[in-house]
Design an enzyme around this catalytic site. Structure first.
Site, PDB file in Angstrom:
ATOM      1  N   GLU A 561      63.551  19.900 -22.534  1.00  0.00           N
ATOM      2  CA  GLU A 561      62.892  21.040 -21.900  1.00  0.00           C
ATOM      3  C   GLU A 561      63.540  21.279 -20.530  1.00  0.00           C
ATOM      4  OE1 GLU A 561      58.519  22.824 -20.554  1.00  0.00           O
ATOM      5  OE2 GLU A 561      58.684  20.749 -21.288  1.00  0.00           O
ATOM      6  N   ASN A 616      61.175  27.911 -20.623  1.00  0.00           N
ATOM      7  CA  ASN A 616      59.883  28.572 -20.491  1.00  0.00           C
ATOM      8  C   ASN A 616      60.086  30.036 -20.095  1.00  0.00           C
ATOM      9  OD1 ASN A 616      57.596  26.402 -20.613  1.00  0.00           O
ATOM     10  ND2 ASN A 616      59.269  25.467 -19.461  1.00  0.00           N
ATOM     11  N   GLU A 648      59.781  29.096 -24.879  1.00  0.00           N
ATOM     12  CA  GLU A 648      58.379  28.714 -24.848  1.00  0.00           C
ATOM     13  C   GLU A 648      57.563  29.778 -24.131  1.00  0.00           C
ATOM     14  OE1 GLU A 648      57.946  24.918 -23.086  1.00  0.00           O
ATOM     15  OE2 GLU A 648      59.198  23.865 -24.566  1.00  0.00           O
ATOM     16  N   ASP A 678      53.445  27.281 -26.013  1.00  0.00           N
ATOM     17  CA  ASP A 678      53.220  26.256 -25.002  1.00  0.00           C
ATOM     18  C   ASP A 678      51.740  26.216 -24.620  1.00  0.00           C
ATOM     19  OD1 ASP A 678      53.859  24.270 -23.275  1.00  0.00           O
ATOM     20  OD2 ASP A 678      54.767  25.561 -21.749  1.00  0.00           O
ATOM     21  N   GLU A 736      52.641  17.089 -25.369  1.00  0.00           N
ATOM     22  CA  GLU A 736      53.150  16.925 -24.007  1.00  0.00           C
ATOM     23  C   GLU A 736      52.326  15.890 -23.258  1.00  0.00           C
ATOM     24  OE1 GLU A 736      54.917  21.026 -22.398  1.00  0.00           O
ATOM     25  OE2 GLU A 736      52.780  21.184 -22.888  1.00  0.00           O
TER      26      GLU A 736
END
Length: 792
Positions: A561, A616, A648, A678, A736
């Site tokens: 990520e 993201n 995401e 997410d 996560e």
């Protein structure tokens, strides 16, 4: 009685009538040509003088000799040819001199020309009488001779003066009559002065009544021929000038401005615009001077333009712009004047000046007027006095626009502005800043008085109004700052009032807030963060860190990520929670997000292992129409395979506009990238979101991992439910925030696909994250059962 007796008994009345006809026609032609000579230019004046001298000389000479032939003294009459020709020459030359003198531009030129004409008539007559021979002795009466000359000179001068005073050839009849009288009085008075005593006949001369009549007819014919030529020339010229004036009239008639043409100081042409402006009919304007209605005409030269005034027929004074142009191509002194009505332009200028200082919708003073008034007020405030500045913002005004339309919203603003005007006291001032924001100022003696003014303004704003059968009302949030208590300059004073207004707007209990120095540190800090973000973009202070993601079953790293980090000037990292919301509010998230996407794809394209990268997307980025094009462009520029890029998004980003967001996400999937949801489980409607779009991955929010350590059955149940949903929809689930082996063991037991957290590794720069990726397998293997480790 002697003159009457001479006319009736000593003349042939038929020939006298012929002489009178010649005299009248010739005088009319001569007067017309004299007017043409006056109006002509220098280049062609000589030609018109010549025609006028021939016509005038022929008139005088023919009238004289036809009348002489009509004279019957009772004895035979003869005419000496030399003196007869000399009389014609004198008549022509004298008339030319008279016309030339009368056309000169000096005071008394008409009288001088008339005197020369009268003397010419007298000289021609007596030279002609010298050619008159009879078989008798001629005796002259001196008083009659003197009277004849005086009459000729006086009437000649009067005729020329009358011609000058007349404006056109048509109203020159008085000059014609005076010229005829001058010629007739000269002839018959002079003839009455002559007494004939019979004598011995002379030899070698033509005598007899037949000869006399033939000479009379011949002289009359020649005279009429000459006069006809002059009349024809004048008629052709008049027609030409008339056609030119008609063309000029058509030309000026097409002008929007008023137009007037003056020849020799009088108006000979005007268009309808000028007639409408002055308020008279065309006949009342023609032949008059423009200065009768318009000032400053006399002092205008060729090419000048001035602002002046025009007095209409009703006495109204209008502002005008006056321009003058000399027509050099026309004969005579021709000036063309353009008269422009300035009322519309001045009204427009007043409107522009009003709009420059006032709001076009409400009519209240605008920001420029407010700043000018505020500057003057603070400069002239009395020592010890306080100036209160009020920042006013309408509440729920957007609802009015959304429900009833902007037209109703505009009407509401106008009504509220009227209410505010009504409650203002002397010395107070209010202006519209724009939109639904207003600003006011008032001198006060205390905070309590300032609060009273704010309450009065608020009451005016919230007063209900009825527009198109709807009862409307808005709330008001008011911020107050005081001069000089709260600021030492105008910019700070305005800013403090705004800060107080925003605090009132955010408050649930207060509509009026005073500025306080210690209550807006968060706002100031946010502004500092915004400025620092811009500087960080310019100075490239952003970094990318990577956090590994791994498979629960195999223990292998499946991707990384991408996380944005910002290091300040002191080398400290600023938490994303401090600057990401600010970047989203200010719109800076767009260039920052583009930089993150481009930099991450560029770095990942150079990795030895084709791991995925997860980037993201902010809701602001997702709402931008060019996002699919940007992603495609970045992939092409960096050479990264689209299957290695995972984007995401949060549930919140989809809820705001589900249909539009779904369309953008489908365009992204068409590029080959994968889409992950997410923070699953923390949104508004997770199940409906999963149904709306086929996600490639679900990321379980870290908050459930934290609650899992407390052995909360609710958290365990939610995790099991999410994993069950993912399995049912064939969507892999990544958890996560995994930080302990117990959390990992629980997720493995429940069938979770991937994990991410501090147990695997913290976010690190690119090189460190890749080098530590192999250690992930070992850490996961230690936590796995023996049969799984053997398979690995």
């Amino acid at each position: 009685m002697r003159i009457v007796d001479c006319l009736t008994n000593a003349h042939n009345l038929a020939l006298v009538a012929l002489a009178a006809l010649i005299c009248v026609l010739g005088s009319w032609i001569t007067v017309s040509l004299l007017k043409r000579v006056r109006s002509t230019r220098t280049g062609t004046r000589a030609a018109w003088v010549f025609l006028g001298s021939v016509a005038g000389g022929a008139t005088v000479w023919c009238t004289h000799f036809v009348a002489m032939i009509a004279y019957e003294p009772g004895v035979q009459v003869t005419y000496e040819p030399g003196l007869t020709g000399l009389s014609l020459f004198v008549a022509i030359c004298g008339c030319g001199a008279a016309l030339l003198m009368a056309s000169l531009r000096f005071n008394g030129s008409a009288l001088v020309g008339g005197l020369v004409f009268g003397l010419t008539v007298a000289g021609m007559h007596f030279i002609g009488m010298a050619a008159f021979a009879v078989d008798a002795v001629i005796h002259w009466s001196t008083p009659y001779v003197v009277a004849s000359v005086i009459g000729s000179v006086l009437f000649g001068a009067a005729a020329f003066k009358a011609e000058k005073l007349s404006t056109t050839a048509r109203n020159s009849w008085l000059a014609v009559v005076l010229m005829v009288l001058g010629i007739v009085i000269l002839h018959f008075t002079a003839m009455s002065a002559m007494t004939i005593l019979p004598f011995v006949p002379q030899d070698g001369v033509l005598t007899g009544d037949d000869a006399r009549q033939a000479i009379a007819i011949g002289v009359a014919g020649v005279g009429l021929l000459v006069l006809g030529a002059g009349a024809a020339s004048y008629a052709l010229d008049t027609q030409s000038r008339s056609q030119a004036e008609i063309r000029l009239q058509h030309l000026i008639e097409g002008g929007v401005d008023g137009m007037a043409v003056e020849r020799d100081g009088v108006i000979v042409g005007a268009n309808s615009a000028l007639l409408k402006l002055v308020g008279v009919e065309r006949p009342a304007l023609l032949g008059q001077k423009l200065s009768r209605w318009v000032e400053d005409v006399a002092r205008l030269a060729d090419g000048d333009m001035v602002q002046s005034s025009l007095t209409t027929a009703e006495g109204e004074v209008l502002p005008i712009e006056l321009a003058a142009k000399r027509d050099h191509a026309s004969e005579g002194e021709v000036m063309i004047y353009a008269v422009r009505d300035l009322r519309a332009r001045q009204a427009q200028e007043r409107r522009i000046a009003h709009l420059a200082r006032n709001d076009s919708l409400t009519g209240l003073p605008n920001r420029a007027s407010f700043l000018e008034r505020l500057t003057r007020q603070t400069d002239t405030i009395k020592p010890g006095a306080t100036l209160a500045l009020f920042a006013l913002d309408l509440n729920r005004f957007k609802e009015v626009n959304d429900l009833y339309g902007h037209a109703v919203g505009d009407q509401l603003l106008c009504r509220i502005s009227d209410h505010l005007r009504e409650v203002l006291h002397e010395g107070e001032f209010i202006a519209r800043q724009g939109g639904d924001e207003f600003v006011a100022m008032a001198e006060v003696s205390s905070r309590a008085e300032a609060e009273a003014v704010a309450k009065r303004l608020r009451a005016a704003i919230i007063r209900p109004v009825t527009i198109e059968h709807a009862d409307l009302a808005c709330g008001a949030s008011i911020g107050v700052s005081l001069w000089p208590e709260d600021a030492d300059n105008l910019s700070t004073l305005i800013n403090n009032a705004d800060l107080a207004m925003y605090r009132a707007k955010a408050s649930l209990t207060q509509d009026i807030c005073f500025y306080e120095a210690d209550m807006d540190q968060a706002v100031r800090a946010r502004r500092r963060v915004t400025q620092a973000l811009r500087e960080a973009m310019d100075n490239q202070r952003f970094e990318l860190h990577y956090q590994v993601q791994a498979s629960v079953q195999t223990g292998k790293a499946t991707g990384y990520e991408v996380l944005l980090r910002w290091k300040d000037e002191d080398g400290r990292y600023i938490p994303p929670s401090d600057f990401i919301p600010v970047a989203e509010e200010t719109g800076l998230i767009l260039p920052i997000g583009e930089w993150v996407l481009r930099q991450a794809c560029k770095q990942a394209a150079g990795w030895a292992e084709p791991h995925k990268i997860a980037v993201n997307l902010s809701p602001v980025q997702l709402g931008h129409v060019d996002l699919p094009r940007l992603v495609q462009q970045v992939l092409q520029e960096t050479g990264l395979d689209a299957t290695r890029l995972e984007l995401e998004i949060t549930e919140t980003a989809m809820i705001s506009d589900m249909e539009r967001t779904t369309h953008v996400l489908r365009q992204l999937k068409d590029l080959g990238v994968t889409i992950a949801m997410d923070d699953f489980g923390t949104g508004y409607s997770s199940l409906s979101t999963l149904r709306a779009f086929p996600f490639d991955k679900i990321k379980l929010d870290r908050s459930f991992m934290i609650e899992l350590d407390g052995d909360l059955p609710q958290s365990q149940a939610i995790i099991r439910a999410v994993l069950t949903i993912g399995e049912s929809l064939s969507i892999p689930v990544l958890a996560e925030g995994v930080e302990t082996a117990e959390q990992l063991a629980f997720l493995r037991a429940q069938g979770c696909n991937e994990v991410q957290g501090y147990l695997l590794g913290r976010p690190q720069p690119e090189a460190d994250a890749l080098s530590n990726g192999a250690a992930v397998v070992a850490s996961l293997s230690d936590a796995q059962p023996a049969e799984v480790r053997a398979a690995a």
